[in-house]
Design an enzyme around this catalytic site. Structure first.
Site, PDB file in Angstrom:
ATOM      1  N   PRO A  14       0.793  -1.225   0.000  1.00 34.53           N
ATOM      2  CG  PRO A  14      -0.081  -1.145   2.114  1.00 34.53           C
ATOM      3  CD  PRO A  14       1.075  -1.642   1.366  1.00 34.53           C
ATOM      4  CD  GLU A  15       3.275   3.508  -3.987  1.00 36.65           C
ATOM      5  OE1 GLU A  15       3.379   4.726  -4.198  1.00 36.65           O
ATOM      6  OE2 GLU A  15       3.658   2.648  -4.790  1.00 36.65           O
TER       7      GLU A  15
ATOM      8  NE  ARG B  24      19.624  16.093   0.340  1.00 35.56           N
ATOM      9  CZ  ARG B  24      18.633  15.400   0.907  1.00 35.56           C
ATOM     10  NH1 ARG B  24      17.578  16.016   1.395  1.00 35.56           N
ATOM     11  NH2 ARG B  24      18.703  14.087   0.989  1.00 35.56           N
TER      12      ARG B  24
ATOM     13  CG  HIS C 226       0.207 -15.249   5.890  1.00 33.64           C
ATOM     14  ND1 HIS C 226       1.338 -15.565   6.610  1.00 33.64           N
ATOM     15  CD2 HIS C 226       0.302 -15.920   4.718  1.00 33.64           C
ATOM     16  CE1 HIS C 226       2.078 -16.396   5.892  1.00 33.64           C
ATOM     17  NE2 HIS C 226       1.470 -16.629   4.750  1.00 33.64           N
TER      18      HIS C 226
ATOM     19  NE  ARG D 211       7.717  -9.175   1.520  1.00 32.55           N
ATOM     20  CZ  ARG D 211       8.339  -8.403   0.621  1.00 32.55           C
ATOM     21  NH1 ARG D 211       7.641  -7.826  -0.341  1.00 32.55           N
ATOM     22  NH2 ARG D 211       9.620  -8.205   0.703  1.00 32.55           N
TER      23      ARG D 211
END
Length: 276
Positions: free
Chosen positions: A2-3, A157, A93, A112
């Site tokens: 997920p973002e 940067r 899970h 995970r």
DNA sequence: AGGTAAACCTGGACGC
DNA sequence: TGCGTCCAGGTTTACC
């Protein structure tokens, strides 16, 4: 997995079933996540009511009636579903189940185990005080995220612009998919040093980040492999992806093949003709 | 300080 | 069928 758009989609799916509901039971089957799930989490949560639920970056926060806050992150493969209560067999899970007085259940699934479940005790605003939250950059869809701000983060940067926009201390919520997509939309090479991006490109980048995240939210997120919303449905943004996961396929702008490179151990997809 | 690589973990896809 | 390798939506941590 997920973002920001996927977390937002998840939040919108669970919110109606949580807000105002009282927690009647907590089952933790696997406490070994990113950090150990606090052993007292059940006794702290049971009997409390969820006052409100909100998102900060990719974190979901449930504010509880006792003043504490439950803080969760879905990591790479986590998901939250609402179960109706009668079809609540535990799949492989499934690690945590939060039963509600309504009979519904919030179930956390994470193969995970890079996600986390933490409890912030009553007191200060967790966004300002919690170590995981207080240094986070602005929300990309808020007014705090603008050209002047991003430009100031980029100045001098040497780090690649893609890595910079994926840094949650700069701006939250932009993960690997949407970083690639936003850079494509703004015509910037992902390898370009942040300090060497022009002001005009930075303006396009801010707009592109907003646009791609906003559109992805509207389409229920991106399901690449296994993202499902709280009702178990896939998101539809994958069909809109311009470069991500399209190595070798023609660029939608110029037809030349999309390239894949690796930057800090993550795949980057881009068009070397359209992005400079 | 800034930049990079490794670490955490499971599972699916692919080549042999 | 099996086994080894690589890859995956995130973030911290350790190390140059």
């Amino acid at each position: 997995m997920p973002e920001l758009p996927e977390v937002e989609t998840t939040l919108r799916g669970i919110q109606p079933w949580l807000d105002g509901e009282t927690i009647s039971d907590v089952v933790v089957r696997q406490r070994s996540l990113r950090w150990p799930v606090p052993s007292q989490i059940g006794s702290k949560l049971v009997g409390q009511t969820v006052v409100s639920s909100r998102r900060r970056g990719k974190y979901i926060l449930l504010e509880l009636s006792g003043g504490g806050t439950l803080l969760t992150h879905l990591g790479m493969s986590g998901s939250l579903r609402i179960l109706s209560g009668d079809s609540d067999e535990w799949r492989k899970h499934d690690h945590i189940g939060i039963s509600l007085a309504s009979g519904k259940e919030l179930r956390y699934h994470d193969p995970r185990r890079f996600g986390c479940w933490l409890y912030c005790k009553a007191g200060e605003h967790p966004e300002d005080s919690h170590e995981l939250l207080h240094k986070l950059g602005p929300e990309p869809l808020s007014d705090d995220f603008d050209v002047d701000y991003l430009w100031s983060c980029m100045k001098g940067r040497k780090v690649a612009i893609k890595q910079l926009i994926m840094n949650s201390h700069v701006v939250v919520g932009v993960g690997n998919i949407y970083a690639c997509e936003a850079l494509y939309l703004s015509g910037i090479s992902p390898r370009r040093a942040a300090g060497r991006v022009t002001r005009a490109s930075t303006e396009r980048l801010v707009e592109a980040i907003r646009q791609v995240l906003g559109e992805a939210i509207e389409m229920g997120g991106t399901t690449l492999r296994d993202f499902l919303n709280a009702d178990g449905e896939a998101g539809y943004f994958k069909q809109e992806l311009r470069v991500y996961d399209r190595e070798g396929e023609p660029c939608r702008g110029c037809e030349s093949p999309v390239k894949r490179i690796v930057q800090s151990n993550r795949s980057t997809f881009f068009c070397s003709d359209c992005q400079k």
